[in-house]
Design a protein around this motif. Structure first.
Motif, mmCIF file in Angstrom:
data_model
loop_
_atom_site.group_PDB
_atom_site.id
_atom_site.type_symbol
_atom_site.label_atom_id
_atom_site.label_comp_id
_atom_site.label_asym_id
_atom_site.label_seq_id
_atom_site.Cartn_x
_atom_site.Cartn_y
_atom_site.Cartn_z
ATOM 1 N N TYR A 1 0.867 -1.182 0.000
ATOM 2 C CA TYR A 1 0.000 0.000 0.000
ATOM 3 C C TYR A 1 0.906 1.236 0.000
ATOM 4 O O TYR A 1 1.146 1.853 1.037
ATOM 5 N N PHE A 2 1.415 1.587 -1.174
ATOM 6 C CA PHE A 2 2.505 2.553 -1.280
ATOM 7 C C PHE A 2 2.062 3.997 -1.138
ATOM 8 O O PHE A 2 2.896 4.893 -1.011
ATOM 9 N N MET A 3 0.733 4.239 -1.157
ATOM 10 C CA MET A 3 0.204 5.581 -0.947
ATOM 11 C C MET A 3 -1.289 5.459 -0.697
ATOM 12 O O MET A 3 -1.878 4.402 -0.939
ATOM 13 N N PRO A 4 -1.941 6.499 -0.173
ATOM 14 C CA PRO A 4 -3.390 6.424 -0.003
ATOM 15 C C PRO A 4 -4.078 6.105 -1.330
ATOM 16 O O PRO A 4 -3.774 6.716 -2.364
ATOM 17 N N ARG A 5 -4.949 5.146 -1.299
ATOM 18 C CA ARG A 5 -5.658 4.641 -2.483
ATOM 19 C C ARG A 5 -4.704 4.024 -3.489
ATOM 20 O O ARG A 5 -5.051 3.872 -4.667
ATOM 21 N N GLY A 6 -3.525 3.654 -3.061
ATOM 22 C CA GLY A 6 -2.562 3.026 -3.954
ATOM 23 C C GLY A 6 -2.221 1.621 -3.496
ATOM 24 O O GLY A 6 -2.034 1.361 -2.306
ATOM 25 N N LEU A 7 -2.113 0.682 -4.445
ATOM 26 C CA LEU A 7 -1.831 -0.718 -4.119
ATOM 27 C C LEU A 7 -1.065 -1.364 -5.264
ATOM 28 O O LEU A 7 -1.384 -1.168 -6.443
ATOM 29 N N ALA B 195 -2.072 -7.037 -9.219
ATOM 30 C CA ALA B 195 -3.028 -5.934 -9.142
ATOM 31 C C ALA B 195 -2.290 -4.632 -8.876
ATOM 32 O O ALA B 195 -1.290 -4.603 -8.137
ATOM 33 N N TYR B 196 -2.805 -3.563 -9.476
ATOM 34 C CA TYR B 196 -2.172 -2.244 -9.339
ATOM 35 C C TYR B 196 -3.261 -1.177 -9.346
ATOM 36 O O TYR B 196 -4.135 -1.164 -10.217
ATOM 37 N N GLU B 197 -3.227 -0.298 -8.347
ATOM 38 C CA GLU B 197 -4.127 0.854 -8.284
ATOM 39 C C GLU B 197 -3.325 2.061 -7.834
ATOM 40 O O GLU B 197 -2.522 1.954 -6.900
ATOM 41 N N GLN B 198 -3.547 3.208 -8.486
ATOM 42 C CA GLN B 198 -2.805 4.403 -8.090
ATOM 43 C C GLN B 198 -3.570 5.659 -8.480
ATOM 44 O O GLN B 198 -3.969 5.822 -9.628
ATOM 45 N N PRO B 199 -3.761 6.559 -7.525
ATOM 46 C CA PRO B 199 -4.270 7.878 -7.888
ATOM 47 C C PRO B 199 -3.153 8.712 -8.507
ATOM 48 O O PRO B 199 -1.977 8.560 -8.169
#
Length: 888
Positions: free
Chosen positions: A695-701, A753-757
């Motif tokens: 969880y490298f940042m808020p809302r980031g995975l 899986a990857y999510e990033q603002p």
């Protein structure tokens, strides 16, 4: 299997050892309820979903609705397909591919191995398609009956826990609805007024939903009422090849003149297919909560969804089965890779070269449930939850109005195949107008219904502890009485329908028919209108009850019943230490099955029951299955932003209902069919799962994981010859029937899986799933594929949101996978991708607008028997949903 069981036991013992050696916790630490947090918008829903995933002790994926009626996609299944490890399909039997997802599966397996729950309990499922009501009935749930407006969140459990209801070999999906005491305001009222435009059907239809919630100031009483009424027109344009290709045999007459054609594959039927349907879905949800004391909450919930799904399928077909076995093709024919790829046939004046099926069905599906819940904090250290409930699903085909005519006598025929990637070019000569009809037949004017119902009771307890690594102990039991039944008790015996029908009204295929799939095959076609077909059948048929013995219309051969009584008990220990947590548990399951069906007999003297469909004896089989299912989940916080998980378990799913109970059935056109096997064993899977989440940042995975499943007694399908009753000849004949058999299988894979603002207003997401599955069973085509296994699945998406505007764009693709059997031949769905977009505009807190666009790339759904033999090509068009949302 011995190695897997040993490894599983070692994993559980290791987790117990870690728990035993952990340091004691502070005295006051225990699980507590979180205060209600209301989040809206794309950013809020993503943050809430990631927080829930991060805090869970087990492998969990979560989708949270942005607001009422605002899941990330328009329907629940389409929402779930964007999660890693999740696949969707748009059909449950042989109805072919549609524009809306209907079934959900996990990690490269069939939908029947994935359990779907609502608020943690079962839901009776129903299907509108006649084969899904009797011959091909799985354990999956139809998502077409579950409108997205009802959903607060969806949880996908990828690893098992003892406290979760058993039934999902590969995992479970839990759809969570809203509860009245969760709302922040005393009164909440919302409405959604909209339309859906189906581009190919050239239709715009209403979509309405509303919500009202009241909660008193003390937070001790609340009532939630939701209602929906939604209509949608569908039109699917296709080339279908029912039953696939057949092999020319050495005993076929053409073998004498053309011995080189023995063993060569040729099309039995090549179809130009138009399907139209009207779906009208209505229903609602009522939920009441009452807190007579601070430690006691009572709840009553009731849900109902009814869908009328009348449909009309027209299939004009080159009838290769009527001439290719007996008649020699013209010189110059081409055999390529064992397939009669190109052939022309001169007209035989005594032979028909086309057959035309027109099938109009009055169909419906409905589901409902009711629950009574008690949440009672018996003491500060002991909490309990009791639930009693009932659910019922019912799919019904009230009437089938069917005309099957033969045409093109003496006209000859030709075809030219292009492998599995393109439609077959084909044509027939002769008179194909209504005046060219040479014979008329009908069948299936019969009531068909499927009933799926369950009554259950559950009692769950949690005991909290103040010291040591053991933070709590979950234990409880669940009892369920489930029945799935197929019925066909009455119908109509046809009279002289053709005399009326041949004078009935006709209509043409739509202009531009099948432009989306290409190929050269008949398009300028006619059909009898639904009204003309219905009036001719009703006006010239005699409706008969099923209690009239040999002269009645009770189709015993289409009836069966599977009754299952189950009792489960579990205990689960939950542990927590410095930077780690987890659970270990055992779930004991005891199941008794009674399976009822009928077997056809040729001698009336031996029959127990009889009707116009033949004679039968009753067959009853009883099975008992008991098993202890262990599970273990471990979570390690390696760093403030880094989480590692490991899970091991055994899970169980019972075979499909029709695989157990269905009586043998057959198609007279190609003498193939299917049947059940009441002696099938449950599928038992030994599962391992590991995942690393950053969880490298808020809302980031960023996460990477691996999984493996060893499937014992996996259900595959073999073939055998059985004698079945033919409605055309009124006698028993030989059919090649597909029969379910137990085998073993395995699947392993990787999930990324990857999510990033990006800044405050933008964001991107992507995931990829690799699944490698195989079974010890060898299919007729020589393969060892698992049903439903796509080797590659990926999703990419992007979003934008500010205070007024929101937008999402997403693309999903899955590679080819085995669907099942078409006749006796395995067939596959080719790789498939969909592009969708969603736009929203919020004028103020009370008024907002949204536009959802589905299938923007206008995808073609392709099925095939092999790389050289196609099975079907479907085009459904694009859909656009526009909604105005009002909120008070």
């Amino acid at each position: 299997m011995k190695y897997c069981k040993s490894a599983l036991s070692a994993a559980i013992l290791a987790s117990l050892a870690v728990a035993a050696g952990a340091q004691a916790q502070d005295a006051g630490e225990r699980a507590t309820e979180l205060d209600t947090v209301v989040v809206t918008g794309i950013r809020g829903s993503m943050e809430r979903s990631l927080d829930t995933k991060r805090e869970a002790d087990a492998r969990l994926e979560v989708v949270t609705a942005e607001d009422v009626g605002k899941l990330p996609a328009h329907n629940v299944a389409d929402t779930l397909q964007r999660l890693p490890g999740v696949n969707i399909s748009s059909s449950s039997a042989d109805e072919g591919g549609f524009d809306e997802a209907d079934r959900v599966s996990l990690r490269g397996t069939s939908p029947s191995l994935t359990q779907t729950l609502i608020n943690g309990h079962s839901v009776g499922s129903a299907d509108w398609f006649v084969l899904s009501q009797g011959n091909n009935v799985g354990r999956s749930v139809s998502y077409t009956l579950l409108p997205s407006e009802l959903v607060s969140s969806v949880e996908v459990h990828k690893s098992s826990q003892a406290k979760l209801p058993d039934g999902g070999t590969t995992g479970s999906v839990n759809i969570v609805t809203r509860k009245p005491l969760q709302f922040a305001d005393a009164i909440t009222a919302e409405a959604s007024l909209g339309v859906v435009n189906s581009e190919q059907a050239d239709s715009t239809d209403p979509q309405l939903s509303a919500l009202f919630n009241y909660r008193n100031e003390q937070g001790t009483f609340g009532i939630l009422v939701q209602a929906f009424s939604q209509k949608r027109e569908l039109r699917r344009e296709a080339q279908e090849i029912p039953g696939g290709f057949f092999q020319i045999g050495e005993d076929d007459p053409v073998a004498a003149t053309n011995p080189d054609l023995v063993g060569v594959w040729a099309p039995g039927l090549l179809g130009s297919t138009l399907f139209e349907q009207t779906r009208e879905r209505k229903g609602g949800l009522v939920d009441v909560q009452f807190k007579p004391a601070d430690n006691l909450t009572l709840g009553v919930s009731a849900f109902s969804s009814d869908m009328d799904a009348d449909n009309y399928n027209r299939n004009f077909m080159l009838w290769g089965g009527n001439f290719a076995r007996a008649q020699a093709p013209e010189p110059g024919y081409v055999v390529r890779d064992g397939v009669l790829a190109q052939a022309s046939y001169a007209g035989d004046p005594d032979r028909d070269y086309a057959v035309y099926d027109m099938i109009y069905r009055e169909a419906s599906a409905k589901t409902r449930y009711a629950t009574f819940d008690v949440d009672w904090d018996i003491s500060p250290d002991l909490r309990s939850r009791f639930q009693a409930g009932t659910t019922k699903g019912e799919g019904t085909t009230n009437r089938q109005y069917i005309a099957e005519v033969t045409l093109a006598r003496g006209g000859g025929a030709s075809w030219n195949t292009h492998g599995a990637s393109a439609p077959v070019d084909w044509s027939v000569g002769g008179d194909t107008s209504p005046a060219g009809v040479t014979s008329f037949g009908t069948w299936g004017n019969q009531l068909v219904s499927a009933i799926d119902e369950e009554d259950w009771f559950s009692a769950d307890f949690t005991r909290y502890f103040d010291v040591g690594a053991l933070s709590s102990l979950d234990f409880g039991l669940r009892y369920a009485d489930h029945e799935r039944e197929a019925r066909s008790p009455e119908g109509a015996t046809p009279g002289d329908i053709w005399s009326d029908l041949q004078e009935g009204a006709t209509a043409p295929y739509p202009s531009g028919f099948a432009d989306g799939i290409g190929g050269s095959f008949p398009r300028n076609l006619w059909y009898f209108t639904p009204g003309a077909l219905r009036d001719a059948v009703v006006g010239n048929s005699t409706w008969l009850s099923g209690d009239d013995g040999p002269t009645g219309r009770h189709n015993y051969g289409g009836e069966w019943k599977v009754a299952e009584e189950s009792l489960a008990a579990y205990v689960q220990a939950n542990f927590r230490g410095d930077n780690w947590s987890g659970n270990v548990g055992l779930r004991y399951v005891d199941i008794d099955q009674d399976i009822h069906s009928y077997q056809a007999v040729s001698n009336p003297a031996n029959a127990e029951v009889s009707s116009l469909f033949g004679q039968w004896i009753r067959v009853r089989t009883s099975n008992s299955h008991s098993r202890v299912l262990p599970s273990a989940n471990l979570k390690f916080n390696l760093a403030p932003d880094l989480v590692f998980r490991f899970a091991a378990s055994q899970t169980q799913t019972l075979p499909d209902y029709s695989a157990l109970g269905a009586a043998s059935w057959g198609s007279d056109l190609n003498k193939t069919g299917g049947g059940g096997n009441p002696n099938l064993k449950p599928v038992v899977s030994t599962n391992f799962d590991a995942n690393l989440e950053w969880y490298f940042m808020p809302r980031g995975l960023l996460s990477v994981g691996a999984y493996a499943m060893d499937l014992k007694d996996y259900v595959a399908f073999g073939t055998e010859t059985r004698q079945l009753f033919s409605e055309l000849t009124n006698q028993l004949e030989d059919y090649l029937v597909s029969v379910p058999v137990n085998s073993d299988g395995k699947v392993h894979g990787v999930e990324l899986a990857y999510e990033q603002p990006i800044g405050e207003n933008f964001g991107v997401s992507a995931n990829y799933t690799f699944a490698d599955g195989s079974t010890a069973h060898t299919w007729a085509d020589g393969s060892n594929n698992l049903l439903g296994t796509s080797r590659h699945t990926y999703n990419v998406g992007a979003w934008f949101e500010n205070e007024a505007f929101g937008a999402r764009l997403s693309y999903t693709r899955r590679s080819e996978f085995l669907i099942g059997l078409s006749g006796a031949n395995p067939y596959y769905q080719d790789d498939f991708g969909t592009l969708s977009a969603a736009l929203s505009y919020k004028l103020n807190d009370q008024l907002s607008f949204s536009l959802d666009a589905l299938n923007l790339n206008d995808p073609e759904i392709t099925y095939y028997q092999s790389s050289t033999i196609p099975t079907a090509f479907y085009s459904n068009g694009r859909q656009y949903y526009f909604n105005v949302r009002l909120k008070y």
